[in-house]
Design a protein around this motif. Structure first.
Motif, PDB file in Angstrom:
ATOM      1  N   ARG A 203      -5.609   1.804  -3.315  1.00  0.00           N
ATOM      2  CA  ARG A 203      -5.059   0.977  -2.240  1.00  0.00           C
ATOM      3  C   ARG A 203      -5.841  -0.328  -2.083  1.00  0.00           C
ATOM      4  O   ARG A 203      -5.258  -1.347  -1.713  1.00  0.00           O
ATOM      5  N   MET A 206      -4.621  -3.081  -4.031  1.00  0.00           N
ATOM      6  CA  MET A 206      -3.324  -3.457  -3.473  1.00  0.00           C
ATOM      7  C   MET A 206      -3.510  -4.351  -2.241  1.00  0.00           C
ATOM      8  O   MET A 206      -2.777  -5.332  -2.063  1.00  0.00           O
ATOM      9  N   ASP A 209      -4.214  -7.766  -3.509  1.00  0.00           N
ATOM     10  CA  ASP A 209      -2.993  -8.425  -3.982  1.00  0.00           C
ATOM     11  C   ASP A 209      -2.145  -8.894  -2.804  1.00  0.00           C
ATOM     12  O   ASP A 209      -1.560  -9.972  -2.824  1.00  0.00           O
ATOM     13  N   LEU A 210      -2.101  -8.029  -1.782  1.00  0.00           N
ATOM     14  CA  LEU A 210      -1.209  -8.316  -0.662  1.00  0.00           C
ATOM     15  C   LEU A 210      -1.662  -9.557   0.100  1.00  0.00           C
ATOM     16  O   LEU A 210      -0.854 -10.438   0.384  1.00  0.00           O
TER      17      LEU A 210
END
Lengths: 388, 182
Positions: A203, A206, A209-210
């Protein structure tokens, strides 16, 4: 001739500090951020004097949720004071639990079984991840990004489920006891933690990236609220706020306690001391906490989870003691004075948010109002901890 | 040129972020819609305390009225009323042992047999308004007469709704027609 409200000596003690000088009169606006404001999580009030969109002067006003936590220590027995610790900083409650039981154990010379030390490390680090996750979501919410908090809460809920298995609570934990912890970790807990860590590792990239690379976030964080190391030291800042300014000061390393010396982890630091560095430090700390929990799960020995010899009506010998642990926001210190009686003579709580907030007045000077919100968020303040 | 590269990089960052949300959009929903579904962590939920019945008698709590829980509670939530059982209606067994000089007995008379007197819970009040669920009472109880209930859905509209009489709750919980074991 209109009514000149700025020259009226109205308002309370704090706003009267802000009566503008005659030459600036008319251009200045005095604004209250809070006590109830979406960007301050809790009831913190900041009085700011604005010139257009720029902040000329800012002054935090504290005390809206002062609950006399320190005074309460003097009227409760040593053990009865335990549940108070979960309510000082509700986001990293276990660190406060630890600081208090650690201080009493040091004062009374109570031995903690090795298994209990590892259980404390595991649960405290899980709690640290959940604290940082909430900060991450809430900070980005302040900056106008709504989705991240939903991702943060999805993971935070899992941590709370795991901690609920042993502590029975989801937020204001009262889990540590003098000489150990109140319940042993079961196989279910260990398996659930391993599963969570495995999934949470995927996560974090992620999350990066988010939002981390997001140009809007970078625009709102980079070179905003640059905190020089000298200034951080002057105000007594600790935790990610200090580490973001480049000093690798972590209580777990500087004043080692429990089994942290035997665990291998890094202390992430920033370079510029801006809001982005504080952001990076906290995200890197989550990765380090994962490493700590994994090592602790491996190394955790069998044995009792609590020292059975601790008396119910504990009376530590007369004397004083100071014990500090690293919380999600910085150095948590508990200073106890005992007169040998059934109650503490005096309890002093050193909360990191209190020191970290004091920076804000100086840091916010001359910035845009929107940036001040970003700075305030990047300090990761927990208001109940400031007021205590 | 560096400005253009920065802009392109910035725009790409937005696309990457949208990609994450886009993938997540097709994942199963995580939200639990409460009245229709229940969360799966209620088994470890810790509600207010409850009395535990004796193994041989579902109507009597294990409690021996030592009042250690009352002393341990940081908030003063617990109040216990007790009564003595085992004493004869006249209660003479106690008086004898307390004031032997006042009793004239023959030198050959055997002392009265010792009576087994014990305390029993008459009422166990819990003021849940004040409780912070620290668990110190449960941990202190020497006979494991206290346990956490699993009441996750507790609601009320007044303070009185959270003042419980735990002995009554124990009796209500006992299996229907539960009789005192012979």
């Amino acid at each position: 001739m209109g009514f000149n409200w700025l020259s009226e000596p109205r308002g309370d003690y704090y706003t009267r500090h802000f009566v503008p000088t005659p030459e600036a009169e008319g251009d200045r606006l005095i604004l209250n951020l809070g006590p109830q404001h979406p960007s301050t999580h809790g009831v913190l009030r900041v009085v700011v004097e604005m010139d257009g969109e720029y902040i000329m002067k800012a002054e935090p006003v504290l005390g809206y949720i002062h609950r006399m936590q320190e005074k309460m220590g003097e009227v409760k027995t040593w053990r009865q004071y335990l549940p108070n610790m979960g309510r000082v900083d509700y986001l990293h409650a276990l660190a406060w639990n630890w600081a208090y039981v650690g201080a009493v154990e040091k004062l009374a010379g109570i031995e903690v079984p090795p298994r209990a030390e590892y259980i404390r490390v595991i649960t405290c680090e899980l709690n640290r991840i959940s604290s940082h996750l909430l900060w991450w979501g809430a900070y980005l919410l302040d900056l106008g990004a709504f989705t991240p908090i939903l991702y943060a809460f999805a993971d935070r809920e899992r941590i709370m489920d795991i901690l609920q298995m042993v502590t029975g609570s989801r937020l204001t934990y009262c889990y540590y006891r003098f000489g150990g912890v109140s319940a042993d970790l079961g196989e279910g807990f260990i398996q659930a933690t391993r599963d969570f860590l495995k999934q949470f590792k995927t996560r974090i990239p992620m999350f990066h990236d988010l939002v981390t690379g997001n140009m809007i976030l970078r625009g709102r964080c980079e070179q905003i609220g640059v905190l020089p190391l000298e200034m951080a030291r002057r105000y007594g800042a600790t935790g990610p706020v200090l580490r973001g300014s480049g000093l690798a000061y972590d209580t777990r390393r500087a004043e080692p306690y429990s089994v942290y010396p035997s665990l291998d982890f890094q202390v992430p630091v920033g370079v510029n001391g801006d809001a982005m560095d504080r952001y990076d430090v906290r995200l890197a700390e989550m990765t380090q906490s994962i490493a700590i929990i994994e090592q602790a799960l491996e190394a955790m020995p069998d044995g009792p989870h609590i020292n059975p010899d601790v008396h119910e009506r504990l009376k530590p010998p007369a004397g004083e003691v100071y014990y500090a642990v690293e919380g999600g926001r910085g150095k948590i210190g508990v200073h106890l004075i005992s007169d040998g009686g059934p109650r503490p003579y005096r309890v002093k709580l050193r909360s990191p948010s209190f020191c970290n907030l004091q920076l804000f007045a100086e840091l916010a000077q001359g910035t845009l109002l929107a940036d001040a919100v970003s700075i305030l968020g990047s300090l990761d303040l927990v208001i109940p901890e400031i007021d205590r | 040129m560096p400005g253009l590269a920065k802009t392109i990089k910035g725009l790409w960052s937005l696309i990457v972020g949208l990609g994450v949300t886009g993938v997540e959009f097709f994942r199963p929903q995580l939200t639990v819609h409460y009245p229709r579904k229940e969360v799966d962590n209620l088994a470890t939920y810790r509600g207010h305390i409850d009395l535990v019945a004796r193994d041989d008698d579902p109507l009597t709590p294990r409690c021996i009225v030592c009042r250690k829980c009352v002393a341990a509670c940081p908030s003063g939530c617990i109040a216990i009323e007790s009564r003595l059982v085992g004493a004869e209606p006249g209660g003479d067994a106690r008086e004898l042992s307390l004031a032997p000089g006042l009793i004239v007995t023959g030198s050959h008379a055997a002392p009265p047999p010792r009576q087994k007197i014990r305390r029993e819970v008459a009422a166990f009040h819990l003021n849940y308004n004040l409780c912070s669920l620290c668990g110190l009472c449960v941990q202190t109880c020497p006979v494991q007469s206290l346990a956490f209930s699993r009441e996750a859905y507790l609601c009320g509209s007044s303070r009185a709704d959270f003042e419980f009489e735990l002995l009554e709750r124990l009796r209500r919980r006992a299996p229907a027609g539960g009789q005192r074991a012979a």
